[in-house]
Design an enzyme around this catalytic site. Structure first.
Site, PDB file in Angstrom:
ATOM      1  N   HIS A 221       0.838  -1.208   0.000  1.00  0.00           N
ATOM      2  CA  HIS A 221       0.000   0.000   0.000  1.00  0.00           C
ATOM      3  C   HIS A 221       0.877   1.263   0.000  1.00  0.00           C
ATOM      4  O   HIS A 221       1.994   1.236  -0.470  1.00  0.00           O
ATOM      5  CB  HIS A 221      -0.983  -0.023   1.169  1.00  0.00           C
ATOM      6  CG  HIS A 221      -1.878  -1.234   1.156  1.00  0.00           C
ATOM      7  ND1 HIS A 221      -2.942  -1.369   0.298  1.00  0.00           N
ATOM      8  CD2 HIS A 221      -1.827  -2.384   1.885  1.00  0.00           C
ATOM      9  CE1 HIS A 221      -3.530  -2.532   0.505  1.00  0.00           C
ATOM     10  NE2 HIS A 221      -2.872  -3.174   1.453  1.00  0.00           N
TER      11      HIS A 221
ATOM     12  N   HIS B 242       2.666  -6.943   4.620  1.00  0.00           N
ATOM     13  CA  HIS B 242       1.297  -6.453   4.788  1.00  0.00           C
ATOM     14  C   HIS B 242       0.791  -6.731   6.196  1.00  0.00           C
ATOM     15  O   HIS B 242       1.368  -7.523   6.943  1.00  0.00           O
ATOM     16  CB  HIS B 242       0.359  -7.140   3.793  1.00  0.00           C
ATOM     17  CG  HIS B 242       0.503  -6.651   2.389  1.00  0.00           C
ATOM     18  ND1 HIS B 242      -0.401  -5.800   1.804  1.00  0.00           N
ATOM     19  CD2 HIS B 242       1.453  -6.898   1.456  1.00  0.00           C
ATOM     20  CE1 HIS B 242      -0.015  -5.547   0.570  1.00  0.00           C
ATOM     21  NE2 HIS B 242       1.113  -6.198   0.331  1.00  0.00           N
TER      22      HIS B 242
ATOM     23  N   GLU C  17       1.515 -11.670   5.681  1.00  0.00           N
ATOM     24  CA  GLU C  17       0.471 -11.019   6.481  1.00  0.00           C
ATOM     25  C   GLU C  17       0.910 -11.164   7.936  1.00  0.00           C
ATOM     26  O   GLU C  17       0.724 -12.204   8.568  1.00  0.00           O
ATOM     27  CB  GLU C  17      -0.882 -11.690   6.253  1.00  0.00           C
ATOM     28  CG  GLU C  17      -1.419 -11.563   4.836  1.00  0.00           C
ATOM     29  CD  GLU C  17      -2.055 -10.206   4.556  1.00  0.00           C
ATOM     30  OE1 GLU C  17      -1.876  -9.290   5.384  1.00  0.00           O
ATOM     31  OE2 GLU C  17      -2.730 -10.068   3.516  1.00  0.00           O
TER      32      GLU C  17
ATOM     33  N   GLU D 176      -2.668   0.595   7.836  1.00  0.00           N
ATOM     34  CA  GLU D 176      -1.799  -0.539   7.497  1.00  0.00           C
ATOM     35  C   GLU D 176      -0.526  -0.080   6.803  1.00  0.00           C
ATOM     36  O   GLU D 176       0.565  -0.597   7.058  1.00  0.00           O
ATOM     37  CB  GLU D 176      -2.550  -1.525   6.596  1.00  0.00           C
ATOM     38  CG  GLU D 176      -1.698  -2.714   6.164  1.00  0.00           C
ATOM     39  CD  GLU D 176      -2.313  -3.511   5.041  1.00  0.00           C
ATOM     40  OE1 GLU D 176      -1.605  -4.361   4.464  1.00  0.00           O
ATOM     41  OE2 GLU D 176      -3.502  -3.295   4.711  1.00  0.00           O
TER      42      GLU D 176
END
Length: 483
Positions: A315, A384, A446, A330
């Site tokens: 992101h 992430h 993740e 995030e």
């Protein structure tokens, strides 16, 4: 692949929104993976406030997803075997497996047809989408490789955004007339300017003083359509790259400097004169490295047998990712951990580390994979934070797409789970753009769930992030067999 690639594209625009009265429409053709779709009578492409929109009906009729509508909450849920997407009427945020994705342009209802913006599809979903103004045609690709029967594709109209004038008194460098290459992305990390182009380009790089700056001219180039999705471009086709944390660089500007020949110019404004080296060995990627000295030029990335590791902070910029239970983004966590990984890898003499982003900048998924592919990186690691509509799920998981990535995924995940101390959610296959379109072993990590209060209380903790970074580096070193 077509259905999975267009899942997020489909869901965000299945609902009816207030009609926009200033939408101008016209007949158009739509190509999906090179095949023309048959448009239902009355279906048209629209231009709303200088943004091209296409009808979702045409795409949805060619796909087969499960769609559930909940009247009480005015929400729609779309599912396939891998992904669940939820959207609420009137909200500018879609939930992709619980992760929030923002929309910068609202879909519209034109008669009985829901229209969707090309900009959102390209920047958020990693789709290749092009509009040919001469042909009045939209070209869609679900697999990352555009089949376009037309010639060079003009850029979609872009709203005016304030920009920065760029050295108008410096002459552009003549180039050889012919087909233009496109500038697809610009980033700055570790005192290296990286410029991604659609084809090999030989830059002209030179110094100027008063003030000190380095000028990079790219002859026979223009900005690609996707460039404007990720970077500011005003009506004069100029803009500025957001750069922080580099005291010797005060500003980086870019512009379509000349039309004859078409030339993109990038200017690095400096606080003092500085040397540089230029590398174009990787086709489609230009490096201007400011780490050089008079007696010690900066070595090429991956020289002397070094392993090349690309670290991707997920992101960034206008794509903040999921919002944690305490309101943290995030993208902030991703970048913080990625920079800690970078600092540790820089201490390894046999590894060259490259960051896809080192600040809060917006980067497309295709630009992230292009950097890794053009560098012929040995591995790619994307960082992430996870999220879910329920607060219950927790723990750490690792994703891969291709079989060649399984070993890397297993090794890094082993170290990552030990470092986080969170629930082991295992290594899982997933059809993700950055792990699918990269050509080297690639994983997406993740770290934990921002939607779970227990996980989230640790994810932004400095000591926790340091342990995670060390775990990732330990996994990278074991995989690369680096002592």
């Amino acid at each position: 692949m077509k259905k999975l690639g267009f899942l997020m594209f489909l869901v965000v625009f299945l609902l009816a929104f207030p009609k926009v009265g200033d939408a101008s429409s016209g007949s158009a053709k739509i190509f999906l993976d090179g095949e023309q779709l048959n448009l239902t009578s009355g279906v048209k492409v629209a231009n709303v406030n200088n943004n091209i929109l296409i009808p979702i009906r045409v795409v949805s009729e060619n796909l087969g997803f499960k769609v559930d509508w909940e009247k009480s909450s005015q929400s729609v849920t779309v599912q396939n075997s891998n992904t669940t997407v939820k959207m609420v009427v009137g909200s500018n945020t879609a939930e992709i497996d619980g992760s929030q994705v923002s929309m910068n342009i609202t879909p519209v209802l034109n008669g009985q047809t829901t229209l969707v913006p090309l900009r959102f599809v390209s920047s958020q979903m990693g789709m290749d989408v092009k509009w040919d103004n001469q042909m009045k045609a939209v070209f869609l690709s679900s697999n990352g490789s555009m089949t376009d029967p037309g010639a060079a594709t003009p850029s979609e109209p872009d709203p005016e955004v304030p920009g920065t004038p760029i050295d108008p008194n410096v002459p552009s460098v003549p180039g050889t007339p012919g087909t233009l290459a496109t500038v697809d992305g610009i980033s700055f990390s570790e005192d290296r300017l990286m410029i991604a182009t659609s084809d090999s380009v030989t830059p002209s790089v030179f110094k100027l003083s008063g003030p000190d700056r380095i000028v990079v001219d790219l002859p026979n180039t223009a900005f690609s359509e996707s460039f404007g999705y990720e970077h500011t471009l005003n009506t004069q086709n100029s803009g500025e790259l957001n750069v922080t944390g580099y005291p010797e660089v005060s500003q980086i500007r870019y512009a379509l400097f000349s039309d004859s020949p078409s030339t993109v110019r990038v200017v690095i404004n400096l606080t003092a004169a500085k040397n540089y080296t230029v590398s174009t060995e990787n086709a489609g990627l230009i490096f201007v490295d400011l780490n050089a000295t008079d007696t010690d030029p900066a070595p090429d990335i991956g020289s002397s047998g070094k392993k090349v590791v690309v670290i991707d902070a997920g992101h960034g910029g206008g794509q903040p990712g999921a919002l944690s239970v305490t309101g943290k983004y995030e993208k902030t966590m991703n970048l913080s951990i990625a920079k800690k990984v970078e600092e540790l890898l820089k201490k390894e003499k046999s590894i060259d580390v490259v960051m896809t982003r080192s600040d809060d900048s917006t980067m497309s998924l295709s630009d992230r994979t292009k950097i890794a592919n053009n560098l012929k990186s040995d591995i790619f690691v994307s960082i992430h934070g996870n999220s879910n509509t329920s607060s219950t799920p927790n723990g750490t998981e690792t994703y891969y797409t291709r079989e060649t990535s399984i070993e890397l995924a297993n090794i890094i995940h082993k170290h990552l789970v030990k470092a986080t101390g969170l629930k082991d959610r295992k290594v899982k296959p997933g059809n993700l753009h950055v792990t699918r379109e990269t050509k080297m072993p690639a994983v997406l990590l993740e770290i934990g769930f921002l939607s779970n209060s227990s996980d989230e209380s640790q994810l932004f903790n400095e000591d926790f992030q340091n342990r995670v970074a060390q775990g990732i580096v330990d996994g990278i070193k074991e995989y690369l067999k680096v002592q």
